[in-house]
Design an enzyme around this catalytic site. Structure first.
Site, PDB file in Angstrom:
ATOM      1  N   TYR A  90       0.899  -1.333   0.004  1.00  0.00           N
ATOM      2  CA  TYR A  90      -0.022  -0.191  -0.066  1.00  0.00           C
ATOM      3  C   TYR A  90       0.876   1.271  -0.045  1.00  0.00           C
ATOM      4  CZ  TYR A  90      -3.635   3.402   1.754  1.00  0.00           C
ATOM      5  OH  TYR A  90      -4.480   4.296   1.870  1.00  0.00           O
TER       6      TYR A  90
ATOM      7  N   ASP B  34       9.298   2.796  -0.476  1.00  0.00           N
ATOM      8  CA  ASP B  34       8.252   3.386   0.149  1.00  0.00           C
ATOM      9  C   ASP B  34       8.545   3.027   1.764  1.00  0.00           C
ATOM     10  OD1 ASP B  34       4.553   3.186   0.465  1.00  0.00           O
ATOM     11  OD2 ASP B  34       6.163   4.157   1.655  1.00  0.00           O
TER      12      ASP B  34
ATOM     13  N   LYS C 272       4.576   9.242   8.776  1.00  0.00           N
ATOM     14  CA  LYS C 272       4.321   8.738  10.120  1.00  0.00           C
ATOM     15  C   LYS C 272       5.342   9.343  11.018  1.00  0.00           C
ATOM     16  CE  LYS C 272       2.023   4.572   7.880  1.00  0.00           C
ATOM     17  NZ  LYS C 272       0.997   4.557   8.616  1.00  0.00           N
TER      18      LYS C 272
HETATM   19  P1  KE4 Z   1      -0.867   8.382   4.388  1.00  0.00           P
HETATM   20  O1  KE4 Z   1      -1.387   9.179   3.299  1.00  0.00           O
HETATM   21  O2  KE4 Z   1      -1.840   7.617   5.029  1.00  0.00           O
HETATM   22  O3  KE4 Z   1      -0.149   9.226   5.176  1.00  0.00           O
HETATM   23  O4  KE4 Z   1       0.232   7.412   4.067  1.00  0.00           O
HETATM   24  C1  KE4 Z   1       0.160   6.173   2.959  1.00  0.00           C
HETATM   25  C2  KE4 Z   1       0.941   5.260   3.217  1.00  0.00           C
HETATM   26  C3  KE4 Z   1       2.114   5.175   2.204  1.00  0.00           C
HETATM   27  N1  KE4 Z   1       2.909   3.888   2.233  1.00  0.00           N
HETATM   28  C4  KE4 Z   1       2.768   3.015   3.361  1.00  0.00           C
HETATM   29  C5  KE4 Z   1       3.634   1.887   3.373  1.00  0.00           C
HETATM   30  C6  KE4 Z   1       1.757   3.136   4.539  1.00  0.00           C
HETATM   31  O5  KE4 Z   1       1.606   2.254   5.498  1.00  0.00           O
HETATM   32  C7  KE4 Z   1       0.934   4.422   4.131  1.00  0.00           C
HETATM   33  C8  KE4 Z   1      -0.232   4.509   5.293  1.00  0.00           C
HETATM   34  N2  KE4 Z   1      -0.575   3.279   6.207  1.00  0.00           N
HETATM   35  C9  KE4 Z   1      -1.971   3.195   6.524  1.00  0.00           C
HETATM   36  C10 KE4 Z   1      -1.856   1.910   7.789  1.00  0.00           C
HETATM   37  N3  KE4 Z   1      -1.284   0.658   7.462  1.00  0.00           N
HETATM   38  C11 KE4 Z   1      -2.621   4.233   6.962  1.00  0.00           C
HETATM   39  C12 KE4 Z   1      -3.687   3.951   7.960  1.00  0.00           C
HETATM   40  C13 KE4 Z   1      -5.126   4.758   7.233  1.00  0.00           C
HETATM   41  O6  KE4 Z   1      -5.179   4.718   5.767  1.00  0.00           O
HETATM   42  O7  KE4 Z   1      -5.797   5.304   7.974  1.00  0.00           O
END
Ligand code: KE4
Length: 435
Positions: A144, A239, A267
């Site tokens: 993701y 990523d 994060k």
């Molecule tokens: P954000 O746009 O949510 O800040 O980051 C996206 C993202 C990109 N790359 C990785 C490896 C990530 O884990 C994430 C976001 N992680 C999820 C939880 N597994 C966010 C939780 C959510 O969507 O509320």
């Protein structure tokens, strides 16, 4: 444990917020029941609207590596906010952030701040396409990279949890430029590169997958990707939104010694404030506007309050590397303690862990890829999740998410978690035999 206030708030939330949440991963869709509404958190604990104290293994999905309400972070935010929450001009804070991060990550020459991990990954892919003049990207099933259109093809995290790994609303024109390979399978990448020779701008992956549970790279996988990208003139994008600054001070680049061309962060870099960043070597980053033609922008990118929070956290990690040794010890104790409990109760549970990111899968191991993850018993996970919640332990509400240990999870809290799992599995066994 009952949650009447959260239930009422959730009913109210659904009137004006889609699904009652501002991010689907919070909705408890996969595990059922009512998402708990929090009022505050401190260290390893969160406190919900109904006065429950919960040991937290989400840590805001990664940022809270030193625990909630970390004093240095809170102080930094208060001081910064009092000087204005945003200027829309450059500030020295952004230079300090760039200098600190580039000093922590090997081979990182230039960095651009964004407001989320999604933006960071989207921007990194645009830079790769602008730099190479190519259109296609290769991602991995179950990984993701945020909710950017190019990524919502066989995606992990909430997209997978909700059963729409390839989201409606993404056009065929976009989807055709995203090719999908299998994590830990170099041959699947080689085939796609050969079939799409000279059209692939980049291979993007989570070097440690954390959005289909926790899946480490197998020996030689990252090195093999580096070689394949070099042979085909494609860029390699790590990523590290989730694993950055968590699995080592310099993230996966330091831990595995493989140098990507671009990295994405989120994060931890924001300490819980909305922050992302992308960066890479000076040559690739030279195409980024206003130096180069690849446009990328953000009203609040590098926001002073967010920079102050992130800098306070990163400075602690950078200047106290012994924190990583503590995290390793405590996370290992949690992993082995829970494994012993599952074993004692005759529960088949595979597991993966990298530093303070870990995941359990209720199926036979090993688990190296999305197809392995698909064997996990999600129904059993849901019952285990709610049993643990009733025991005051808050796990990620999906079998497809990594668990996070913070530096505030001391030995007592780790043991309390293991003991809670023992009680939950005994109760589950009793209720099964009572049927
Ligand atoms: P954000 O746009 O949510 O800040 O980051 C996206 C993202 C990109 N790359 C990785 C490896 C990530 O884990 C994430 C976001 N992680 C999820 C939880 N597994 C966010 C939780 C959510 O969507 O509320």
């Amino acid at each position: 444990m009952k949650y009447p206030r959260s239930q009422n708030l959730f009913d109210r939330a659904k009137k004006h917020i889609p699904g009652g949440v501002n991010s689907p991963a919070r909705a408890f869709k996969a595990v059922g029941g009512t998402p708990l509404f929090m009022v505050r958190a401190e260290g390893a604990y969160m406190y919900d609207e109904d006065g429950n104290e919960l040991i937290d293994y989400i840590g805001s999905w990664g940022p809270m590596i030193l625990g909630h309400s970390y004093p240095a972070v809170v102080d930094a935010v208060q001081i910064a906010a009092a000087a204005s929450t945003s200027f829309g001009t450059p500030t020295e804070l952004e230079i300090q952030m760039a200098e600190r991060v580039c000093g922590m990550v090997p081979g990182l020459d230039k960095l651009r701040m964004t407001n989320s991990g999604t933006e960071a990954c989207m921007s990194a892919v645009r830079v790769a396409r602008g730099y190479t003049g190519r259109d296609k990207i290769i991602k991995f099933e179950g990984c993701y990279h945020g909710h950017g259109d190019s990524f919502l093809i066989k995606a992990g995290s909430g997209a997978l949890t909700l059963g729409h790994p390839s989201s409606p609303g993404v056009t065929a024109g976009t989807a055709k430029d995203t090719l999908t390979a299998d994590f830990n399978d170099l041959e699947s990448v080689r085939q796609l590169l050969d079939q799409n020779n000279d059209e692939v701008a980049a291979v993007i992956l989570e070097p440690v997958a954390g959005n289909m549970g926790c899946i480490p790279p197998r020996d030689g996988f990252l090195e093999g990707l580096r070689k394949l990208c070099d042979q085909h003139g494609a860029l390699l994008i790590f990523d590290e939104v989730m694993c950055g600054f968590r699995i080592a001070r310099g993230g996966a680049v330091e831990r595995y010694g493989v140098q990507p061309d671009l990295m994405a962060y989120g994060k931890v870099i924001g300490a819980g404030m909305p922050v992302g960043a992308f960066g890479g070597n000076a040559d690739v980053m030279s195409v980024v506007a206003p130096d180069g033609p690849v446009y990328q922008a953000g009203t609040l990118s590098g926001n002073p309050v967010a920079m102050s929070a992130g800098l306070a956290l990163l400075t602690e990690l950078d200047e106290h590397p012994e924190i990583y040794g503590d995290l390793e010890k405590r996370s290992a104790a949690l992993e082995t303690g829970l494994a012993e409990v599952f074993d004692r109760h005759g529960i088949t549970a595979a597991r993966n862990r990298v530093a303070s990111m870990l995941g359990f899968f209720f199926c036979e191991g090993p688990v190296h890829s999305f197809s392995d993850v698909s064997r996990t018993d999600t129904e059993f996970f849901s019952r285990f999740f709610h049993g643990m919640l009733d025991e005051g332990v808050y796990l990620p509400p999906s079998a497809y998410e990594a668990w996070f240990v913070s530096h505030a999870h001391d030995d007592k809290i780790i043991q309390a978690t293991i003991d809670a799992a023992d009680r939950v599995l005994s109760n589950m066994k009793r209720s099964r035999s009572a049927r």
